[in-house]
Design an enzyme around this catalytic site. Structure first.
Site, PDB file in Angstrom:
ATOM      1  N   GLU A  47       3.610  -4.301   6.105  1.00  0.00           N
ATOM      2  CA  GLU A  47       2.314  -3.779   6.559  1.00  0.00           C
ATOM      3  C   GLU A  47       1.485  -4.981   7.038  1.00  0.00           C
ATOM      4  OE1 GLU A  47      -0.168  -2.778   3.203  1.00  0.00           O
ATOM      5  OE2 GLU A  47      -1.395  -1.358   4.360  1.00  0.00           O
ATOM      6  N   LYS A 127      -1.030   5.203   8.783  1.00  0.00           N
ATOM      7  CA  LYS A 127      -1.148   5.345   7.329  1.00  0.00           C
ATOM      8  C   LYS A 127      -2.095   6.479   6.946  1.00  0.00           C
ATOM      9  CE  LYS A 127      -2.101   2.394   3.275  1.00  0.00           C
ATOM     10  NZ  LYS A 127      -2.465   0.992   2.919  1.00  0.00           N
ATOM     11  N   GLU A 146     -10.044  -0.525   3.089  1.00  0.00           N
ATOM     12  CA  GLU A 146      -9.295   0.212   4.105  1.00  0.00           C
ATOM     13  C   GLU A 146     -10.062   1.442   4.568  1.00  0.00           C
ATOM     14  OE1 GLU A 146      -5.075  -0.411   1.969  1.00  0.00           O
ATOM     15  OE2 GLU A 146      -4.948   0.409   3.971  1.00  0.00           O
ATOM     16  N   CYS A 172       2.623   1.198   2.599  1.00  0.00           N
ATOM     17  CA  CYS A 172       2.002   0.763   1.360  1.00  0.00           C
ATOM     18  C   CYS A 172       1.633   1.865   0.373  1.00  0.00           C
ATOM     19  CB  CYS A 172       0.803  -0.127   1.676  1.00  0.00           C
ATOM     20  SG  CYS A 172       0.461  -1.231   0.328  1.00  0.00           S
TER      21      CYS A 172
HETATM   22  N1  ING Z   1      -2.242  -1.662  -1.258  1.00  0.00           N
HETATM   23  C1  ING Z   1      -2.207  -1.151  -2.574  1.00  0.00           C
HETATM   24  C2  ING Z   1      -1.013  -0.256  -2.848  1.00  0.00           C
HETATM   25  O1  ING Z   1      -1.103   0.960  -2.960  1.00  0.00           O
HETATM   26  C3  ING Z   1      -3.655  -0.574  -4.372  1.00  0.00           C
HETATM   27  C4  ING Z   1      -3.501  -0.483  -2.901  1.00  0.00           C
HETATM   28  C5  ING Z   1      -4.185  -1.736  -4.917  1.00  0.00           C
HETATM   29  C6  ING Z   1      -3.295   0.475  -5.189  1.00  0.00           C
HETATM   30  C7  ING Z   1      -4.342  -1.842  -6.277  1.00  0.00           C
HETATM   31  C8  ING Z   1      -3.430   0.396  -6.541  1.00  0.00           C
HETATM   32  C9  ING Z   1      -3.964  -0.766  -7.083  1.00  0.00           C
HETATM   33  O2  ING Z   1       0.057  -0.840  -2.973  1.00  0.00           O
HETATM   34  C10 ING Z   1      -2.281  -1.013  -0.053  1.00  0.00           C
HETATM   35  N2  ING Z   1      -2.438  -1.772   1.045  1.00  0.00           N
HETATM   36  O3  ING Z   1      -2.181   0.219   0.041  1.00  0.00           O
END
Ligand code: ING
Length: 305
Positions: A47, A127, A146, A172
């Site tokens: 990503e 996404k 985001e 992601c």
């Molecule tokens: N990153 C994370 C993921 O789902 C996240 C977002 C961060 C979720 C911390 C839970 C805790 O892997 C992205 N870019 O979606």
């Protein structure tokens, strides 16, 4: 004729916020060349593979924010990646921030493209599951903005005919939602490519790095097994602008087993021969979705709670 695709999971280490596209493309091409030299036909990048993961901080200047988005794909330095991949007959998945001009103005998505071995764009995914929030949380060591910078993807979860099989994409946070795999499983997906930029620290839960890594593998292994599909999950890893992101890029077979995995937190290839016919055993037995599911009952179950 076996349908074996040699796949390279092309993990990236950190990308600095001021790293020029040319320098990033140089790194992507270095991984591409190594993959091609090792016989890969398909390379999966992370990503946000062209820039730092800028949702990790608040950007006030709209021009600075705009510079993170690709206005066309490919454009500028990225043309080199497309050219050198096509010269080597290697297709790829590339995650990037997309600025899309539409009839009703410009829209911003966290996107990924699937590129064939001839350098043509086969398909795009935007996404859907945007984590984080749309406002700054000053108490946190880093942000996830985001929902401020991107719109929810509007292309659904398409599955494309490519590389001799059925290829799907996710990005992601999508990998944490079983529906994502199932919606592609119902379209006969045989390999899902997905990139991630995932902090080792979750500001909203008391989770150790080990638990975060366990969850990372758990959700992708479950998605692969429960839909009898290959899953290739590829990280942007290491400490990027002060945020420590997990590595662990891996290639998972339809039984749910990890068959190849990166060992470092930097630019690294993990390679595996993905036999798409290895999906058949699961798709024709325990996960024959047409025969074994009971969708006519699921609504009732939901209504009764
Ligand atoms: N990153 C994370 C993921 O789902 C996240 C977002 C961060 C979720 C911390 C839970 C805790 O892997 C992205 N870019 O979606």
């Amino acid at each position: 004729m076996p349908r074996v695709v040699r796949v390279g999971a092309a993990q990236l280490g950190p990308i600095a916020r001021n790293e020029p596209r040319e320098a990033v493309v140089e790194r992507l091409c270095t991984l591409l060349h190594a993959a091609a030299d090792d016989g890969c036909e398909f390379v999966v990048y992370p990503e946000a593979a062209l820039t730092a993961f800028f949702p990790h901080w608040y950007i006030e200047d709209p021009r600075e924010l705009d510079a993170y988005f690709e206005k066309a794909m490919p454009s500028g330095p990225v043309n080199r990646l497309f050219r050198e991949a096509a010269e080597r007959r290697v297709g790829f998945y590339l995650g990037y921030a997309e600025a899309a001009e539409t009839a009703n103005g410009r829209h911003h998505f966290n996107s990924a493209i699937l590129v064939g071995r001839d350098g043509s764009i086969i398909g795009k995914y935007r996404k859907v599951h945007l984590p984080g929030v749309d406002h700054v949380r000053p108490e946190l060591p880093f942000q996830n903005l985001e929902r401020l910078y991107f719109e929810v993807g509007d292309l659904g979860f398409p599955v494309f005919d490519a590389f001799g099989g059925r290829i799907g994409m996710a990005i992601c946070n999508d990998r944490r939602w079983p529906e994502v795999y199932r919606l592609m499983g119902l379209q006969g997906v045989e390999l899902i490519a997905l990139g991630y930029n995932t902090p080792l620290f979750n500001p909203d839960a008391d989770q150790s790095p080990e638990l975060r890594i366990f969850h990372n593998e758990l959700c992708m292994q479950a998605g692969a097994y429960q839909n009898a599909t290959w899953v290739v999950g590829v990280a942007k890893a290491g400490v990027e602008e002060g945020v420590h992101m997990m590595a662990g890029s891996c290639i998972i077979k339809p039984t749910g087993e990890i068959v190849a995995q990166c060992k470092t937190s930097g630019d690294e290839l993990a390679i595996a021969d993905c036999d798409l016919d290895a999906c058949n055993e699961g798709k024709r037995s325990e996960f024959d979705l047409a025969s074994n599911r009971r969708p006519e009952l699921y609504g009732a179950l939901v209504e009764t709670g």
